[in-house]
Design an enzyme around this catalytic site. Sequence first.
Site, PDB file in Angstrom:
ATOM      1  N   CYS A  82     -16.436   7.992 -16.542  1.00  0.00           N
ATOM      2  CA  CYS A  82     -16.076   7.467 -15.216  1.00  0.00           C
ATOM      3  C   CYS A  82     -14.573   7.224 -15.151  1.00  0.00           C
ATOM      4  O   CYS A  82     -13.970   6.705 -16.071  1.00  0.00           O
ATOM      5  CB  CYS A  82     -16.826   6.169 -14.952  1.00  0.00           C
ATOM      6  N   TYR A 348       4.439  -5.668   5.036  1.00  0.00           N
ATOM      7  CA  TYR A 348       3.218  -5.045   4.506  1.00  0.00           C
ATOM      8  C   TYR A 348       2.123  -6.124   4.459  1.00  0.00           C
ATOM      9  O   TYR A 348       1.531  -6.386   3.423  1.00  0.00           O
ATOM     10  CB  TYR A 348       3.434  -4.450   3.110  1.00  0.00           C
ATOM     11  N   ASP A 422       4.932  -6.859   0.057  1.00  0.00           N
ATOM     12  CA  ASP A 422       3.771  -6.507  -0.765  1.00  0.00           C
ATOM     13  C   ASP A 422       3.392  -5.062  -0.450  1.00  0.00           C
ATOM     14  O   ASP A 422       2.352  -4.791   0.135  1.00  0.00           O
ATOM     15  CB  ASP A 422       2.616  -7.472  -0.436  1.00  0.00           C
ATOM     16  N   CYS A 449       1.826  -3.770  -6.750  1.00  0.00           N
ATOM     17  CA  CYS A 449       0.694  -3.269  -7.544  1.00  0.00           C
ATOM     18  C   CYS A 449       1.131  -2.108  -8.435  1.00  0.00           C
ATOM     19  O   CYS A 449       0.307  -1.466  -9.066  1.00  0.00           O
ATOM     20  CB  CYS A 449      -0.463  -2.857  -6.627  1.00  0.00           C
TER      21      CYS A 449
HETATM   22  N1  SAH Z   1      -0.198  -8.373   1.739  1.00  0.00           N
HETATM   23  C1  SAH Z   1      -1.480  -7.858   2.100  1.00  0.00           C
HETATM   24  C2  SAH Z   1      -1.580  -6.340   2.067  1.00  0.00           C
HETATM   25  C3  SAH Z   1      -0.981  -5.643   0.875  1.00  0.00           C
HETATM   26  S1  SAH Z   1      -1.430  -3.957   0.657  1.00  0.00           S
HETATM   27  C4  SAH Z   1      -2.562  -8.466   1.253  1.00  0.00           C
HETATM   28  O1  SAH Z   1      -2.307  -9.049   0.214  1.00  0.00           O
HETATM   29  O2  SAH Z   1      -3.733  -8.385   1.650  1.00  0.00           O
HETATM   30  C5  SAH Z   1      -0.163  -3.080   1.425  1.00  0.00           C
HETATM   31  C6  SAH Z   1      -0.282  -3.001   2.915  1.00  0.00           C
HETATM   32  O3  SAH Z   1       0.826  -2.235   3.391  1.00  0.00           O
HETATM   33  C7  SAH Z   1      -1.508  -2.283   3.450  1.00  0.00           C
HETATM   34  O4  SAH Z   1      -2.147  -3.116   4.381  1.00  0.00           O
HETATM   35  C8  SAH Z   1      -0.965  -1.008   4.124  1.00  0.00           C
HETATM   36  O5  SAH Z   1      -1.689  -0.636   5.262  1.00  0.00           O
HETATM   37  C9  SAH Z   1       0.422  -1.453   4.502  1.00  0.00           C
HETATM   38  N2  SAH Z   1       1.453  -0.416   4.651  1.00  0.00           N
HETATM   39  C10 SAH Z   1       1.552   0.772   4.035  1.00  0.00           C
HETATM   40  N3  SAH Z   1       2.708   1.381   4.352  1.00  0.00           N
HETATM   41  C11 SAH Z   1       3.372   0.555   5.201  1.00  0.00           C
HETATM   42  C12 SAH Z   1       4.639   0.610   5.852  1.00  0.00           C
HETATM   43  N4  SAH Z   1       5.438   1.655   5.703  1.00  0.00           N
HETATM   44  N5  SAH Z   1       5.001  -0.421   6.629  1.00  0.00           N
HETATM   45  C13 SAH Z   1       4.189  -1.501   6.784  1.00  0.00           C
HETATM   46  N6  SAH Z   1       2.977  -1.605   6.187  1.00  0.00           N
HETATM   47  C14 SAH Z   1       2.581  -0.601   5.392  1.00  0.00           C
END
Ligand code: SAH
Length: 495
Positions: A82, A348, A422, A449
């Site tokens: 997996c 984000y 984030d 991450c």
């Molecule tokens: N801080 C939040 C989400 C983190 S994940 C939490 O902890 O739940 C990263 C997020 O970035 C996702 O929701 C994704 O949709 C968003 N994302 C991806 N590319 C982006 C961009 N260029 N501008 C703004 N958001 C973005």
Amino acid sequence: MSRSPYEKNQILTVTITDLGSEGEGIGKVDGFPFFVKGAVPGDVAEIKVTKTAARMAYARVECLLGSSPNRIDPLCEVAGPCGGCNLQHYSYEGQLAFKQNKVKNNLMRIGGIEKEYLEKIMEPIIGMNDPGEEPWHYRNKAQVPFGKNREGKTICGFYAGRTHSIIPQTTCALGVPENEAVLDAVLKYMEECGAAPYDEESGKGLIRHVLIRKSRAYGQLMVCLVINGKKLPGQEHLIERLRGVPGMYSVSISVNREKTNVIMGSSYETIWGEATIEDRICLCEETKETARDGTETTLWKETENGGVIYRISPLSFYQVNPVQTQKLYSTALRYADLKGEETVWDLYCGIGTISLFLAGKAGKVYGVEIVPQAIEDAWANARRNGIENAEFFTGAAEVVLPAFYEKHRNDTSVHPDVIVVDPPRKGCDKACLDTMILMQPERIVYVSCDSATLARDVKYLEVRGYHLIKVRACDMFPQTTHVETVCLMSRVEGK
Ligand code: SAH
């Protein structure tokens, strides 16, 4: 290009000294590195070379001559093939040490941060091994692909490593127990109603993936079928079966007719129950307790503020490990060090998870997120929790932030004190980082991450007026090589 000094199928003996970023063991023979699948540091193994290159070779274990003290039996039967877990055969303490080191190495090598300084400022990794915790069954979300096996029977399961071939499995040692009943119900429905699984090669067939989410706080279950068609045959049979699973709360379909690796479609339709589920996340405080014999245990205790309740739709991002999420957000908030009056950006922001915690301790919070449904959830979450000082923007951070800055550059009242980011694995866009630098917040809290892109962005900020002050890794994904990191950077006066 020079040739490898070793050949395919050659048998060698090697002592494994390190783990690679994908969880493969690394050992050297006369200084030449071998990446050995399934081996862990401390193993001595007879290996068979599977692939060679000029500077390294790949191999697999033929025979284990000596076993690492950190080697353990995997919990899951399909842990080897997996693609989900690649560290199940390594002790949890070993996994934590590996991840701490991975973050440290990336910040040194890619981020250019000095080793001695880093060792001073890096806090210990946050593990999932407090009393009462176990690093298993933590995932509140499963996205399970459907297909056919060689005999033409419908199966569902998890992709084998680096491929799209499905290993049939309805249980998972990382997932919640309800996954099994949900997947069994969908398989039975497909058989009864002649709903065929999707075939990636031909683009034919209906059922592509099933998304399952469970709220840790309330036990609510969400199921979303991703389908290559407009509707489900015998939909009421599916609903009948799924309703039988305790906790079922929301059933939906999402149409995805593209030939793509993207799992979800761009919208969804609720076919039974509620459109969203709710979960609650509480802030925690890290406490240390010393037993009579001097052993110290760490305990993350929920602070008694009731937490924040989130509504989550099938298309929104939501952290997959709710236990660790509380610790992660608590660390981000500690790093943000808010006193109550600050203006804070949460870039984000997803469904506003971090934003709404920040809002409780700041004057004003602006969230930015690219997925419109997530922003809908974010506004609803602010209302749901009676939070009035948060505002959200739909769009890419690298577009929204520069546009906002241009419009308000002479208005000091919107000057940010703290910016939290984030981003997804690819890290922040340069245009986003450049605007952050122009906006001159006192502090930047970077939640990541992927510690490699984090380190790249830290380096970019380090030469443009910010300095790394604190780092903490958090094990959001036990049994895998992935690790989450929170960094605090502060503005250097005069730069
Ligand atoms: N801080 C939040 C989400 C983190 S994940 C939490 O902890 O739940 C990263 C997020 O970035 C996702 O929701 C994704 O949709 C968003 N994302 C991806 N590319 C982006 C961009 N260029 N501008 C703004 N958001 C973005």
